[in-house]
Design a protein around this motif. Sequence first.
Motif, short mmCIF file in Angstrom:
data_model
loop_
_atom_site.label_atom_id
_atom_site.label_comp_id
_atom_site.label_asym_id
_atom_site.label_seq_id
_atom_site.Cartn_x
_atom_site.Cartn_y
_atom_site.Cartn_z
N SER A 91 0.93 -1.28 -0.23
CA SER A 91 0.12 -0.03 -0.14
C SER A 91 1.00 1.16 -0.22
N TYR A 92 0.19 2.47 -0.55
CA TYR A 92 0.83 3.76 -0.60
C TYR A 92 0.43 4.55 0.36
N LEU A 93 1.27 5.12 1.27
CA LEU A 93 1.05 5.92 2.40
C LEU A 93 1.69 7.34 2.30
N LEU A 94 1.04 8.30 3.20
CA LEU A 94 1.64 9.68 3.26
C LEU A 94 1.83 9.77 4.75
N LEU A 95 2.93 9.97 4.98
CA LEU A 95 3.52 10.19 6.44
C LEU A 95 4.16 11.54 6.80
N ASP A 96 3.41 11.97 7.82
CA ASP A 96 3.93 13.32 8.44
C ASP A 96 5.57 13.20 9.15
N MET A 97 6.54 13.66 8.92
CA MET A 97 7.85 13.18 9.56
C MET A 97 7.93 13.73 11.02
N LYS A 98 6.80 14.32 11.62
CA LYS A 98 7.04 14.91 12.81
C LYS A 98 6.30 13.73 13.79
N THR A 99 5.72 12.77 13.29
CA THR A 99 5.10 11.70 13.85
C THR A 99 5.92 11.04 14.83
N PRO A 100 5.82 10.67 16.21
CA PRO A 100 6.64 9.99 17.05
C PRO A 100 6.86 8.45 16.20
N GLY A 101 8.34 8.11 16.68
CA GLY A 101 8.80 6.87 16.22
C GLY A 101 9.44 7.07 14.86
N ILE A 102 9.60 7.97 14.61
CA ILE A 102 10.61 7.93 13.02
C ILE A 102 11.82 8.50 13.63
N ASN A 103 13.06 7.57 13.29
CA ASN A 103 14.44 8.12 13.38
C ASN A 103 15.23 8.20 12.21
N VAL A 104 15.45 9.47 11.68
CA VAL A 104 16.37 9.59 10.54
C VAL A 104 17.75 9.78 10.73
N ARG A 105 18.52 8.94 10.14
CA ARG A 105 20.08 9.02 10.25
C ARG A 105 20.60 9.14 8.83
N PRO A 106 21.35 10.52 8.54
CA PRO A 106 21.66 10.94 7.26
C PRO A 106 23.14 9.98 7.30
N LEU A 107 23.21 9.67 5.85
CA LEU A 107 24.28 8.62 5.58
C LEU A 107 25.30 9.54 4.88
N ARG A 108 26.55 9.41 5.02
CA ARG A 108 27.54 10.09 4.32
C ARG A 108 27.71 9.58 3.15
N ASN A 109 27.82 10.26 1.77
CA ASN A 109 28.02 9.47 0.45
C ASN A 109 29.39 9.48 0.12
N ALA A 110 29.66 8.58 -0.80
CA ALA A 110 31.19 7.99 -1.20
C ALA A 110 31.67 9.48 -1.84
N ALA A 111 30.96 10.58 -2.02
CA ALA A 111 31.56 11.57 -2.78
C ALA A 111 31.94 12.54 -1.27
N GLY A 112 31.42 11.97 -0.10
CA GLY A 112 31.48 12.92 1.10
C GLY A 112 30.63 13.83 1.52
N GLY A 113 29.38 13.89 0.86
CA GLY A 113 28.44 14.78 0.88
C GLY A 113 27.14 14.02 1.86
N GLN A 114 26.48 14.73 2.13
CA GLN A 114 25.21 14.19 2.86
C GLN A 114 23.82 14.62 1.81
N HIS A 115 23.23 13.73 1.30
CA HIS A 115 22.20 13.62 0.41
C HIS A 115 21.04 12.82 0.85
N PHE A 116 21.39 11.39 1.21
CA PHE A 116 20.46 10.59 1.56
C PHE A 116 20.49 10.07 2.93
N SER A 117 19.42 9.36 3.61
CA SER A 117 19.56 8.91 4.90
C SER A 117 18.91 7.39 4.80
N GLU A 118 19.06 6.81 5.98
CA GLU A 118 18.61 5.91 6.42
C GLU A 118 17.31 6.23 7.58
N VAL A 119 16.12 5.72 7.48
CA VAL A 119 14.81 6.06 8.08
C VAL A 119 14.15 4.78 8.96
N PHE A 120 14.38 4.92 10.14
CA PHE A 120 13.73 3.83 11.07
C PHE A 120 12.42 4.09 11.38
#
Lengths: 379, 403
Positions: free
Chosen positions: B195-224
Amino acid sequence: MDFDLSEEQHALQEMARDFLAERWPTERSRQLLDARPALIDDDVWREIVEMGWLGVAASEEAGGIGGDVTTAAVLCQEAGRGVLPGPFESSLVAAIALDRSRDEALCKNLLPELIAGSRRVSVGIEEPGGLYGPDAVSAEAREEAGVWRVSGHKILVPEANEADRLLVAARTSQGPALWCVPAAAEGVTINRMDRMDAQSCGEVILEGAAAEGGVLAGAERGEALLREVYDIWTVLLAADLLGSAEASLELTRLYACERVQFGKPIGTFQAVSHRLADTLVEVEIGRSLLFAACLALDEGRDNAAPLVSAAKAWLGDTAVAAAETAMQIHGGVGFTWEYDVHLHLRRARCNAAMQGDADHHRDRIADYMGESWVAPVKA
Amino acid sequence: MDLEFSKADEDYRQRLRAWLRDNLGEGGSANAVMRQAEKDPGAAKDPLAGARAWARRLHEAGYVGLAWPKEYGGQDASFTEQVICAEEMARVRTPPLINTIGLTIIGPTLVQHGSEEQKRRFLPRILSADDLWCQGFSEPEAGSDLASLRCRAELDGDEFVVNGQKVWTSLAFLSNWMFLLVRTDPDAPKREGISYLLLDMKTPGINVRPLRNAAGGQHFSEVFLDDVRVPRDNLVGELNRGWSIARSSLDHERSGLSGVIALEETLGRLWRMAGGLKRGTDQALADAGARRALAQHWIEIEGLRHLGYRTLSDQIAGKPPGPGASVGKLFASEVRQEMTRTALQLEGPLGPVAKRSPHVVERGRWHAAYFDALAHSIGGGTSEIMRNVIAEKVLGLPRLQDD
């Protein structure tokens, strides 16, 4: 904005494809590899003439149908797909050259005869020395007592042995241009050359051979005509290469669907399917470049020459690679005489090296970039 | 066959050019707009104030949401107007929009599949850049094989309870909304339980961990996602029918013509760089190999440009999409990579010199461009997946075994 062939061009293409599939089976091209030179059989040639293919890009006054380079390219694409030998393409180029020369006598007499199939005319531009095109022409033309005489050495002149007239490139102090020389004139020696795909071509040695009339298109416009003809011929060969690449891809596609190994059609294996996907990408980029070049020529755009070079360089590489891929994916049977793969490979290899190889055309594009580094196309 | 735009289209182009001239500030950059917004006293709370201001200004002038219907704030623009707009913006190098994911993926998806309430609620805030969206599709175990995703959502009354992990989530740490695919029926065949959901990122229980990419920058993340509760109203389309909705947004056709302008800019830069670099006593540009490599890029770019015109012509004529989109994506990413390889090769022995060194060539821009280009054949469908699509959909080769 309608960057596609017209309905008429699509219809012509379909008609030509059906005609060649029926009247020129690839088996005929295979037989001619053992009975060189490969030439279109007389009865098929008559039908081609009657359908008006030779005059497809010539004006209506001369017996043509007034089509453009794009329309001519459509036919050459099908000739490439159907492995049709000469003298179709060389006659088409000669008709375009005569028509665009606007030479009164030649357009009135020779051109209608050429289009009607009663005279054969070929074009000779390349020379020994390893270079290509109008800039490499060293043959000379001199006017003596009202007669133009041409001296020089031409190679790879298509169907030179079968031609009645030769349009040859030579040079005066004003630059290179074309002259019309009767093949039977004194001072003309024609020796057979042989192409890997058995198509007929010749070496033409000119020793003060007398031309019919003067500089084609006159002294003012003669060099421009030669360059225009070279570009049109080049783009028509690019079209032939596109047809050839499409034929190689289609053969291989069908084979990959049918051939079963390890209990599956080999087209399910990514080592096979990805190679074909890459070929498709190359073919589609080539088709886009070819249309772009034809349109630029037909509309007289400033960037026509580099686009012609782009189409030829890309499609030469693509058609050869597509045929080599076909041979590899077909495995053992692809390497047999009975399969068509080698027919396409031979033709692609030959045409990739004619009218400027890929490096020649990349050099020409680099020169263009150096002269006018601006946004290349303003659509 | 013709490549002409109509008089009305050319007028549209002229109006857009004039607008860009008036709104980009000195030196052809929109930085002025953005800097101005950042000086605003309220900006301290929003690090994206500048970028948002630029997005808003484009929206007010009617240059975003071109393909959307007018009733939701879009422009109902023609295909040619969309292409002209993309081309002109690329030509003057307008700053990238921060809400591209919203404008190009979730917005069109909601227009097509969203409820009336979802459209009214979300679409205006995408256009105004008040909401920034990220896409929660990929998971550690579901990359190219996206349909094997495992992130679970179970209905509990009027809410879904979501548990799982998303990864490669671009701009997750800046976004306030995420659209995501979740498994709502673990027993169904894998494409039929999503199913396809829309999620407010301020909802409790979301943990965003930015990943550093191979170029050294920050663009994408892991989201738990840990017992994250999502109102049932935020379901797009029907329950367990999310896969086809996601596919329709992945299939969103683009002619790719704006990318061509960017590649052309890059080639111009390469040519000028080669003119300034030495090979012994000569310019690097005098070398036949270098000239031919650059000419080959010119050929590739013209091929892409005219492929784009073919795609556009088909769209205008209402024909089904041809091979253009998948061919364009695959080929463009390869050309881009080849061009950055050519750049590093042209730099020769100075190629390895790092950014802050006094000997660096062009401030190290080609190192960054090289890494960036390598990401293009991975993100948005890997080149291998593009080849699968071409093999199956265009060439009609037999499909790979899959459940």
